[in-house]
Scaffold this active site. Sequence first.
Site, PDB file in Angstrom:
ATOM      1  N   ALA A  64       0.861  -1.177   0.000  1.00  0.00           N
ATOM      2  CA  ALA A  64       0.000   0.000   0.000  1.00  0.00           C
ATOM      3  C   ALA A  64       0.902   1.233   0.000  1.00  0.00           C
ATOM      4  O   ALA A  64       2.071   1.145   0.370  1.00  0.00           O
ATOM      5  CB  ALA A  64      -0.878  -0.009   1.241  1.00  0.00           C
ATOM      6  N   GLY A 107       0.633  -5.141   0.626  1.00  0.00           N
ATOM      7  CA  GLY A 107      -0.580  -5.179  -0.185  1.00  0.00           C
ATOM      8  C   GLY A 107      -0.308  -5.699  -1.598  1.00  0.00           C
ATOM      9  O   GLY A 107      -1.195  -6.262  -2.244  1.00  0.00           O
ATOM     10  N   GLU A 110      -0.458  -9.349  -1.311  1.00  0.00           N
ATOM     11  CA  GLU A 110      -1.874  -9.709  -1.131  1.00  0.00           C
ATOM     12  C   GLU A 110      -2.628  -9.620  -2.455  1.00  0.00           C
ATOM     13  O   GLU A 110      -3.518 -10.424  -2.730  1.00  0.00           O
ATOM     14  CB  GLU A 110      -2.512  -8.796  -0.080  1.00  0.00           C
ATOM     15  CG  GLU A 110      -1.980  -9.097   1.317  1.00  0.00           C
ATOM     16  CD  GLU A 110      -2.419  -8.082   2.352  1.00  0.00           C
ATOM     17  OE1 GLU A 110      -2.252  -6.867   2.095  1.00  0.00           O
ATOM     18  OE2 GLU A 110      -2.920  -8.490   3.403  1.00  0.00           O
ATOM     19  N   GLU A 130       4.512  -5.687   6.801  1.00  0.00           N
ATOM     20  CA  GLU A 130       3.651  -4.673   7.443  1.00  0.00           C
ATOM     21  C   GLU A 130       4.006  -4.400   8.900  1.00  0.00           C
ATOM     22  O   GLU A 130       3.900  -3.268   9.361  1.00  0.00           O
ATOM     23  CB  GLU A 130       2.174  -5.105   7.366  1.00  0.00           C
ATOM     24  CG  GLU A 130       1.534  -4.884   6.004  1.00  0.00           C
ATOM     25  CD  GLU A 130       1.638  -6.093   5.093  1.00  0.00           C
ATOM     26  OE1 GLU A 130       2.531  -6.938   5.308  1.00  0.00           O
ATOM     27  OE2 GLU A 130       0.826  -6.185   4.158  1.00  0.00           O
TER      28      GLU A 130
HETATM   29  N1  DAK Z   1       4.627   3.253  -0.427  1.00  0.00           N
HETATM   30  C1  DAK Z   1       5.012   4.443  -0.903  1.00  0.00           C
HETATM   31  N2  DAK Z   1       6.209   4.653  -1.506  1.00  0.00           N
HETATM   32  C2  DAK Z   1       7.036   3.604  -1.601  1.00  0.00           C
HETATM   33  C3  DAK Z   1       6.698   2.314  -1.123  1.00  0.00           C
HETATM   34  C4  DAK Z   1       5.419   2.158  -0.505  1.00  0.00           C
HETATM   35  N3  DAK Z   1       4.950   0.982  -0.046  1.00  0.00           N
HETATM   36  N4  DAK Z   1       7.719   1.477  -1.371  1.00  0.00           N
HETATM   37  C5  DAK Z   1       8.661   2.208  -1.997  1.00  0.00           C
HETATM   38  N5  DAK Z   1       8.253   3.483  -2.139  1.00  0.00           N
HETATM   39  C6  DAK Z   1       8.972   4.589  -2.756  1.00  0.00           C
HETATM   40  C7  DAK Z   1      10.107   5.070  -1.890  1.00  0.00           C
HETATM   41  O1  DAK Z   1       9.648   5.971  -0.908  1.00  0.00           O
HETATM   42  C8  DAK Z   1      11.008   5.726  -2.909  1.00  0.00           C
HETATM   43  O2  DAK Z   1      10.481   6.972  -3.236  1.00  0.00           O
HETATM   44  P1  DAK Z   1      11.469   8.272  -3.375  1.00  0.00           P
HETATM   45  O3  DAK Z   1      12.187   8.365  -2.063  1.00  0.00           O
HETATM   46  O4  DAK Z   1      12.392   7.921  -4.526  1.00  0.00           O
HETATM   47  O5  DAK Z   1      10.528   9.391  -3.673  1.00  0.00           O
HETATM   48  C9  DAK Z   1      10.833   4.837  -4.137  1.00  0.00           C
HETATM   49  O6  DAK Z   1       9.589   4.140  -3.950  1.00  0.00           O
HETATM   50  C10 DAK Z   1      11.932   3.781  -4.270  1.00  0.00           C
HETATM   51  O7  DAK Z   1      12.005   3.083  -3.045  1.00  0.00           O
HETATM   52  P2  DAK Z   1      13.391   2.878  -2.252  1.00  0.00           P
HETATM   53  O8  DAK Z   1      14.301   4.021  -2.474  1.00  0.00           O
HETATM   54  O9  DAK Z   1      13.025   2.529  -0.855  1.00  0.00           O
HETATM   55  O10 DAK Z   1      13.965   1.605  -3.032  1.00  0.00           O
HETATM   56  P3  DAK Z   1      14.950   0.493  -2.477  1.00  0.00           P
HETATM   57  O11 DAK Z   1      15.321  -0.304  -3.690  1.00  0.00           O
HETATM   58  O12 DAK Z   1      16.049   1.092  -1.648  1.00  0.00           O
HETATM   59  O13 DAK Z   1      14.065  -0.402  -1.476  1.00  0.00           O
HETATM   60  C11 DAK Z   1      12.088  -1.660  -0.855  1.00  0.00           C
HETATM   61  C12 DAK Z   1      13.018  -1.154  -1.995  1.00  0.00           C
HETATM   62  C13 DAK Z   1      10.905  -2.342  -1.480  1.00  0.00           C
HETATM   63  C14 DAK Z   1      12.853  -2.663   0.033  1.00  0.00           C
HETATM   64  C15 DAK Z   1      11.677  -0.427   0.021  1.00  0.00           C
HETATM   65  O14 DAK Z   1      11.157   0.592  -0.852  1.00  0.00           O
HETATM   66  C16 DAK Z   1      10.606  -0.757   1.026  1.00  0.00           C
HETATM   67  O15 DAK Z   1      10.867  -1.328   2.095  1.00  0.00           O
HETATM   68  N6  DAK Z   1       9.337  -0.351   0.731  1.00  0.00           N
HETATM   69  C17 DAK Z   1       8.222  -0.505   1.667  1.00  0.00           C
HETATM   70  C18 DAK Z   1       7.761  -1.949   1.716  1.00  0.00           C
HETATM   71  C19 DAK Z   1       6.657  -2.136   2.747  1.00  0.00           C
HETATM   72  O16 DAK Z   1       6.829  -1.910   3.970  1.00  0.00           O
HETATM   73  N7  DAK Z   1       5.449  -2.524   2.264  1.00  0.00           N
HETATM   74  C20 DAK Z   1       4.299  -2.728   3.147  1.00  0.00           C
HETATM   75  C21 DAK Z   1       3.492  -1.432   3.232  1.00  0.00           C
HETATM   76  S1  DAK Z   1       2.075  -1.587   4.284  1.00  0.00           S
HETATM   77  C22 DAK Z   1      -5.572  -2.093   3.463  1.00  0.00           C
HETATM   78  C23 DAK Z   1      -5.103  -3.118   2.635  1.00  0.00           C
HETATM   79  C24 DAK Z   1      -3.756  -3.339   2.519  1.00  0.00           C
HETATM   80  C25 DAK Z   1      -2.858  -2.564   3.244  1.00  0.00           C
HETATM   81  C26 DAK Z   1      -3.331  -1.541   4.039  1.00  0.00           C
HETATM   82  C27 DAK Z   1      -4.688  -1.301   4.150  1.00  0.00           C
HETATM   83  N8  DAK Z   1      -6.982  -1.919   3.612  1.00  0.00           N
HETATM   84  C28 DAK Z   1      -7.879  -2.770   2.853  1.00  0.00           C
HETATM   85  C29 DAK Z   1      -7.544  -0.893   4.438  1.00  0.00           C
HETATM   86  C30 DAK Z   1      -1.457  -2.843   3.085  1.00  0.00           C
HETATM   87  C31 DAK Z   1      -0.490  -2.298   3.834  1.00  0.00           C
HETATM   88  C32 DAK Z   1       0.892  -2.350   3.312  1.00  0.00           C
HETATM   89  O17 DAK Z   1       1.168  -2.866   2.254  1.00  0.00           O
END
Ligand code: DAK
Length: 256
Positions: A64, A107, A110, A130
């Site tokens: 997400a 997400g 998922e 998450e």
């Molecule tokens: N959201 C927003 N931006 C993101 C992102 C994300 N999930 N993942 C990456 N980006 C952005 C980064 O901020 C960065 O943007 P800039 O700084 O260049 O502006 C760009 O994408 C490149 O990312 P990185 O610089 O971090 O790239 P790396 O290669 O160094 O790292 C990475 C890649 C995938 C390991 C890292 O980006 C990372 O850890 N990303 C977050 C992964 C994560 O925690 N995902 C889970 C998020 S929580 C719901 C249903 C579902 C959900 C919620 C509610 N409902 C039905 C209500 C789901 C929740 C989630 O998924």
Amino acid sequence: MSDVVLRERDGPVAVLTLNRPDALNALSNELMEQLVSTLQELDRDDDVRCIVLAGNDKAFAAGADIAELARSSAIDLYYQRRIERWDAIRALWTPLVAAVSGYCLGGGCELALACDLIVASESAKFGQPETGVGVIPGAGGTQRLTRAVGKSLAMDIILSGRFLAADEALAAGLVARVVQEGEWLDEAKRLAQEIASKAPIATRLAKEGVDRAYEGPLQLGLEYERRLLYLAFASEDAKEGLNAFLEKRKPEWKAR
Ligand code: DAK
């Protein structure tokens, strides 16, 4: 339509590509809305027999949109009807193939799990990180991942946040096929054309049967499957398919 979801068509196969490369295809509210309304539109088109859902080489989707989540309250998410969108994906009749390369997280994982099957590149990395940002998998992750890979591995992935490599995901039954980097999209499209070439009603009913196995207890699933079989058997396509085999010719499906 906005360019966060791109769309192409090759005969009976539609290909949708998530297109927020700068944010690793993070699933913003806008993207999910576009995606689900496009999927529903394609689902209503009887000529579309299979849909491929793809990301890019670097990411299927990294979850997400964290920036959006950070500025939302629980009630904001509720009013955005986010959960209903995921239910709408589950309700699609058309088979959905996820084509995954690179990050497939949160997400994003998922979303791939909500598709009917996953074709992955060797480079694919699956994870539910998450808890690392203070939330939990909330779009089916604790349920679908556990059913796909079993309790112990699901706990490992969800509690530690570690990423599963493509070969591990294949061994665990999370993905159906793993192919070399550079091949993932072509392979998914090939598979989609193959699925699209089969009898449409039988395909739909078979998908429904597998979903029942996945979602409920065995005895109910078996009873459900029997009803689906009789329904498939009653179709004109069943007669056509059986006769075509005996007459050594290619069947002509009418979706009747
Ligand atoms: N959201 C927003 N931006 C993101 C992102 C994300 N999930 N993942 C990456 N980006 C952005 C980064 O901020 C960065 O943007 P800039 O700084 O260049 O502006 C760009 O994408 C490149 O990312 P990185 O610089 O971090 O790239 P790396 O290669 O160094 O790292 C990475 C890649 C995938 C390991 C890292 O980006 C990372 O850890 N990303 C977050 C992964 C994560 O925690 N995902 C889970 C998020 S929580 C719901 C249903 C579902 C959900 C919620 C509610 N409902 C039905 C209500 C789901 C929740 C989630 O998924």
